[in-house]
Design a protein around this motif. Sequence first.
Motif, short mmCIF file in Angstrom:
data_model
loop_
_atom_site.label_atom_id
_atom_site.label_comp_id
_atom_site.label_asym_id
_atom_site.label_seq_id
_atom_site.Cartn_x
_atom_site.Cartn_y
_atom_site.Cartn_z
N THR A 189 0.84 -1.20 0.00
CA THR A 189 0.00 0.00 0.00
C THR A 189 0.88 1.25 0.00
O THR A 189 2.03 1.21 0.42
N ASN B 131 0.46 -7.33 7.70
CA ASN B 131 1.01 -6.09 8.23
C ASN B 131 2.53 -6.11 8.05
O ASN B 131 3.18 -7.08 8.43
N ARG C 4 -3.61 -10.28 8.20
CA ARG C 4 -4.74 -9.39 8.51
C ARG C 4 -6.01 -9.76 7.74
O ARG C 4 -6.92 -8.94 7.64
N ASN D 282 -6.11 3.38 0.04
CA ASN D 282 -6.42 2.12 0.74
C ASN D 282 -7.93 1.88 0.86
O ASN D 282 -8.43 1.40 1.87
N GLN D 283 -8.67 2.24 -0.18
CA GLN D 283 -10.11 1.99 -0.19
C GLN D 283 -10.46 0.79 -1.06
O GLN D 283 -11.39 0.06 -0.77
N ASN E 86 -13.45 -4.13 -1.34
CA ASN E 86 -13.25 -3.11 -0.30
C ASN E 86 -12.03 -3.53 0.51
O ASN E 86 -11.99 -4.63 1.06
N LYS F 68 -10.85 -2.52 3.38
CA LYS F 68 -10.98 -2.63 4.84
C LYS F 68 -11.77 -3.85 5.27
O LYS F 68 -11.30 -4.65 6.07
N ASN F 69 -12.98 -4.03 4.69
CA ASN F 69 -13.80 -5.15 5.17
C ASN F 69 -13.75 -6.37 4.25
O ASN F 69 -14.47 -7.34 4.46
N LYS F 70 -12.92 -6.31 3.20
CA LYS F 70 -12.64 -7.45 2.30
C LYS F 70 -13.88 -7.95 1.54
O LYS F 70 -13.95 -9.12 1.14
#
Length: 895
Positions: A447, A466, A473, A495-496, A511, A513-515
């Motif tokens: 990222t 990470n 993650r 990172n969206q 997405n 963040k929530n995959k």
Amino acid sequence: MERGAGDRTGSALFAGFRALGLFSTDIPHVVRFSALKRRFYVTTCVGKSFHTYDVQKLSLVAVSNSLPQDICCMAADGRLVFAAYGNVFSAFARNKEVVHTFKGHKAEIHLLQPFGDHIISVDTDSILIIWHIYLEEEYLQLTFDKSVFKISAILHPSTYLNKILLGSEQGSLQLWNVKSNKLLYTFQGWKMGVTALQQAPAVDVVAVGLMSGQVIIHNIKFDETLMKFHQDWGPITSISFRTDGHPIMAAGSPCGHIGLWDLEDKKLINQMRNAHSTAIAGLTFLHREPLLVTNGADNALRIWIFDGPTGEGRLLRFRMGHSAPLTKIRYYGQNGQQIISASQDGTLQSFSTIHEKFNKSLGHGLINKKRVKRKGLQNAMSVRLPPITKFAAEEARESDWDSIIACHQGKLSCSTWNYQRSTIGSYFLKPRELKKDDITATAVDITSCGNFAVIGLSSGTVDVYNMQSGIHRGSFGEDQAHKGSVRGVAVDGLNQLTITTGSEGLLKFWNFKNKILIHSMSLDSPPNMMLLHRDSGILGLALDDFTISVLDIETRKIVREFSGHQGQINDLAFSPDGRWLITASMDCSVRTWDLPSGCLIDSFLLDSAPLNVTMSPTGDFLATSHVDHLGIYLWSNISLYSVVSLRPLPTDYIPSVVMLPGTCQTQDVELSEETVEPSDEMIEYDSPEQLNEQLVTLSLLPESRWKNLLNLDVIKKKNKPKEPPKVPKSAPFFIPTVPGLVPRYAAPEQNNDPHQSKVVNLGILAQKSDFCLKLEEGLVNNKYEAALNLLKELGPSGIETELQSLSPDCGGSVEVMQSFLKMIEMMLDRKRDFELAQAYLALFLKLHLKMLPSEPVLLEEMTKLSSQVEENWIHLQSLFNQSICILNYIKSALL
């Protein structure tokens, strides 16, 4: 050859600049001592040119100009460096430019031996020629029978005046006097081919290296063998003696080991194993110093110092690049000064585009560093990671934790690397539950914040880790992101969004963040690779059917499709502004596509297929790597420093082959007359006087010529002098000029008649002006261009004078005034010089308004002219109003 667009040669956008990461080939180096600077210099070959380094710091002193072909043999004396290519060799002065060229051999030259003011060259047909260096003439030619005596080594023994010693592949040696052209003695040899000859520190003693791995120390005066040594590593490649008081001889081998023998005790005292990863091309002890210079085909030049108690050399200084072809290159950081490259030799290195002193190697990937430290480097080969196939780097947090992630050939786990510490990092990232051997990591990305790594596997799984802690993650999708192998992963700049693509031909948007899966779309063909330009949100996809698709990740639609490559597309690169997409393919071409216009704007071919392309973040260079090449090749972006025509190339355009740049920054190549002229520069566009007959066209005259015509009387009053001009006491010399806006020198008056009368002829004063005469002609032939051109050349005062003289009171006539009005009609009718027509008409009316109504002819012309002016003005007024409305709407509307 039909080239279509302007018959241009090569690339219009990129010019070869120089090669990075090349230091040595399999040609032995040459060591020279400069008496003037009291320093040693070492010269190594790098393809078509050679580098000269100062041994003291191993800093690059000079890069020679390129030769037409690769160098096959080198030698040097105190003043010149000799380099052979094919059946020709050249002498270089100042380590740079060719001063002499020697042509005469029929076969390839493989040995050179300087010999005072002469040089000896030997070709593969065993023809030996002695040349006079400065005359470039043959002094002597000796021909040997290849089947009986094929020359493999040459030496000038110390103190042996005019004599040379030749070694053969058959094993015998011959001593010749080259001045008298006599064979003095033949040494029977040891029934093994001679590979190396080297003068020992003692007079009359020579070391002979053989194919069997033996080194014979032989006295050539008495034809006696003093001692023999044998190594088990194959033929002897080179020999050298220490001259700093220690009687030690070093011999090189084809497997990269060096053997060190003590000549007093007649025994092997040490081995320098793996001094190079390939054969030792050359090794030289510096005179009276404990330093050994070695080079090999592994692209390395090394200096070893012998200062330890055991007598083994330790590495003091080195210059090295990759020893095997590159697998991936990428610019690192935003300043465009570092390129990270991975190679099949298993190393990761960083090359500076500024200076070699900033190069650094991040080393080999090791499976267990602690074990290597504990058990020593002898076991390092067994724990080395396989070559890196893909990597991603981000400098945002490089000082805090690892900034590079790489996947290895056939390995499931991805290694992290620390750029700042130049070492392999802390973690191996892989899913814990997966234990299968056949699953490998196939795609990686980091990222833009440097916190997360996204890894795609051949099983279709895409995981997030990470970078700081190495913790897993999460994964995209319930079980796996794709049914096929993951071919590409990318994360946008905020990172969206995460974009993944698989071999089953699907492109998926997640997405981050929530995959959760946001969108999925199928592609026409399975993708080969994927690249995202984060700043513009443009995604490039190279497909297996050799086409390229470009998507906008905001609208998730294909915005461009390009086809034309004839082979697999190996790599993609975007220009920093996102306007160009550069592709490299197995069809040996590099193509540049213009995304806004959707056209191919540049294409060129190379001798070797390009494997990687990467564009500098500053846009100044394109870097490429190629099949079977060890270097990185830089191409300068011509559009930064000159005007480049970016016209689309026609479909039948045949690109031409471009040579790879050499290590020299400025290539001294003589251009042919055809190519000197810029063949594809911007074509000068001459705008026509009128684009369209319907359009109103203004003249190109400055405003000062027509804008103040109505206010001339005010200007004259304002500019009236307060006192008369004073005559200078002595007028300076000057060249007489003709009065007017464009200064012209007056032609000298030719006064042929000495008795010419000085009485002024008053008839001349009443003569009509040229303008009046042209107007009179216009009445007859209805052509007013000549009269208009005369007016255009005059200044405001001249125009006023000419228009004033049209009235009958001032020497004109009603016919001339009518002709002037017809000229204005013609100008308005043709819609050219529109503002001049208005200005001239306004001045005409101002000057002659009182007399115009009294003349019916002029009144009739004026009526016609009035309707014509009104018609033109109404048309323009409507266009102005329309434009003003649109502008007001754009300014005030809430969009």
